[in-house]
Scaffold this motif. Structure first.
Motif, PDB file in Angstrom:
ATOM      1  N   PRO A  70     102.576 -56.900 164.473  1.00  0.00           N
ATOM      2  CA  PRO A  70     102.524 -57.350 163.070  1.00  0.00           C
ATOM      3  C   PRO A  70     103.049 -58.770 162.878  1.00  0.00           C
ATOM      4  N   PHE A  71     104.130 -59.128 163.579  1.00  0.00           N
ATOM      5  CA  PHE A  71     104.692 -60.474 163.434  1.00  0.00           C
ATOM      6  C   PHE A  71     103.810 -61.512 164.118  1.00  0.00           C
ATOM      7  N   LEU A  74     101.125 -62.248 161.642  1.00  0.00           N
ATOM      8  CA  LEU A  74     101.633 -63.098 160.564  1.00  0.00           C
ATOM      9  C   LEU A  74     101.813 -64.543 161.020  1.00  0.00           C
ATOM     10  N   MET A 304      99.502 -58.393 156.822  1.00  0.00           N
ATOM     11  CA  MET A 304     100.094 -59.583 157.453  1.00  0.00           C
ATOM     12  C   MET A 304      99.093 -60.727 157.507  1.00  0.00           C
ATOM     13  N   LEU A 307      98.776 -62.085 154.013  1.00  0.00           N
ATOM     14  CA  LEU A 307      99.996 -62.832 153.683  1.00  0.00           C
ATOM     15  C   LEU A 307      99.977 -64.208 154.345  1.00  0.00           C
ATOM     16  N   ALA A 308      99.563 -64.250 155.600  1.00  0.00           N
ATOM     17  CA  ALA A 308      99.480 -65.538 156.303  1.00  0.00           C
ATOM     18  C   ALA A 308      98.544 -66.491 155.581  1.00  0.00           C
ATOM     19  N   VAL A 329     107.026 -66.702 156.270  1.00  0.00           N
ATOM     20  CA  VAL A 329     107.821 -66.081 157.339  1.00  0.00           C
ATOM     21  C   VAL A 329     108.896 -65.174 156.737  1.00  0.00           C
ATOM     22  N   GLY A 332     107.416 -61.944 155.623  1.00  0.00           N
ATOM     23  CA  GLY A 332     107.158 -61.056 156.751  1.00  0.00           C
ATOM     24  C   GLY A 332     108.408 -60.328 157.208  1.00  0.00           C
ATOM     25  N   LEU A 335     109.377 -57.634 154.806  1.00  0.00           N
ATOM     26  CA  LEU A 335     108.619 -56.403 155.051  1.00  0.00           C
ATOM     27  C   LEU A 335     109.200 -55.630 156.229  1.00  0.00           C
ATOM     28  N   GLY A 364     103.188 -54.907 151.269  1.00  0.00           N
ATOM     29  CA  GLY A 364     102.684 -56.168 151.806  1.00  0.00           C
ATOM     30  C   GLY A 364     101.256 -56.459 151.379  1.00  0.00           C
TER      31      GLY A 364
END
Length: 378
Positions: A70-71, A74, A304, A307-308, A329, A332, A335, A364
């Protein structure tokens, strides 16, 4: 229409390459710290050589990758969209009449694909390799072992018992010991075994005392068992010692897995294992929470990605790009904190399991859609 599809495919390729690069970098960084920690723990173990440490660290790589995905989506998405904005490619696309929803379709599908593959493919691989890593860790780096250490003395099991009552329940307790002398290498043996047979309304039907109980294929075997029949007038009146067999769905692996982390169980095996666990009287909250979290992973990946996009598509000439990326960031990691808090509340029963697992992904997704609607439609 053809222009939008071509542009969406182009953005999707840029997005996918950036995510894969970030995934490899973050996994390597986390694996390095994990390897250093394993070396520190192995320094005081004479039988834990460098090869064992490398093996454990390598076996844990898919598990780390699953946590980082997930990160990576993002951060990789932020990097990809920021580059596209900085080079004015997105500005030209909008000038050509293509909305953000048009060129975000490709990255969104890529994120869903990453999340889906993580659930159905990486998760089973991760669980299998992590289970091996935990066994090596337990053998060489920890002083732990077996069901006795996990159960803390006597082991208590609950399962269905239809021999006396169609909806009856059996509760078996005993002290875990080495396997019996019958040659069944994988058998589980309980010393000083006690068996309570209950009706649907928890009314006692019988109590059984035996020197030992051995778990064989599909059944418990209690030799020299003495039965105290609670349905007779004198509950202390015992029947002559006899051999009793109790059908069961339990296996030694399933019993030990019930004490282990849900991360060591395959996504495909979790539903059946949860059913067996609950019918045997164990709590399956952690396993159900883990299963629902894996199901929600594609939605979290899509959130994600959106969101990015919402935090990085600001035009560079407007200024404040670094601030927007920093906010992305921070969102993220917020979340991530929400996911941990919801998970803890779900494990304690404060929140329903489904809500605890799906709340971070849903939050999110709603935040990202709100940001994009504001950015695109004002």
């Amino acid at each position: 229409m053809m222009l939008a599809v071509t542009l969406s495919a182009y953005v999707a390729r840029r997005f996918a390459s950036s995510v894969l690069l970030l995934l490899a970098a973050l996994t390597g960084l986390v694996a390095l710290f994990d390897f250093i920690e394993l070396l520190r723990r192995a320094a005081t173990r004479a039988d834990a050589g460098f090869g064992i440490v490398v093996t454990i660290a390598a076996l844990r790589l898919p598990f780390m990758m699953l946590q980082i995905i997930p990160f990576a989506i993002l951060l990789g998405g932020i990097a990809a969209f920021w580059r596209l904005s900085r080079s004015s490619e997105l500005v030209v696309a909008r000038a050509a009449g293509i909305s953000a929803w048009g060129f975000l379709a490709g990255p969104l599908l890529v994120a869903l694909l990453f999340g889906g593959l993580s659930t159905v493919a990486i998760s089973p691989l991760s669980s299998a390799l992590l289970s091996q890593a935990e066994r090596l860790d337990s053998t060489y780096l920890r002083n732990a072992g077996g069901i006795t250490a996990l159960a803390g003395g006597r082991l208590w099991l609950r399962q269905a018992d239809r021999a006396i009552d169609p909806d009856g329940v059996a509760i078996l307790a005993g002290r875990p010991a080495l396997p019996g002398r019958r040659g069944e290498r994988a058998a589980l043996r309980l010393e000083e075994a006690s068996l309570w047979r209950l009706s649907t309304a928890d009314k006692p039907l019988a109590r059984v005392e035996a020197p030992s109980a051995v778990l064989l294929a599909g059944r418990w075997v209690l030799d020299n068992a003495v039965v105290f029949n609670a349905t007779q007038g004198n509950q202390n009146q015992a029947a002559p010692p006899a051999r009793i067999e109790l059908p069961t769905d339990l296996t030694p692996d399933r019993i030990e897995d019930s004490f282990a982390s849900p991360d060591t169980l395959s996504f495909w095996a979790l539903p059946e294992f949860i059913a067996v666990l609950e019918s045997s009287g164990f709590s399956a909250v952690r396993h159900r929470l883990h299963y629902q979290s894996l199901l929600s992973l594609p939605v979290l990946a899509a959130a994600m990605a959106l969101l990015a996009a919402s935090f990085s598509m600001r035009q560079a000439r407007r200024g404040g790009v670094a601030q927007m990326i920093g906010l992305g960031v921070a969102a993220g990691f917020a979340l991530f904190v929400l996911d941990r808090v919801a998970g803890e509340l779900g494990e304690t029963g404060t929140l329903p399991v489904v809500l605890a697992a799906w709340a971070p992904a849903a939050a999110g997704l709603m935040l990202a859609l709100t940001m994009l609607l504001h950015l695109e439609d004002g």
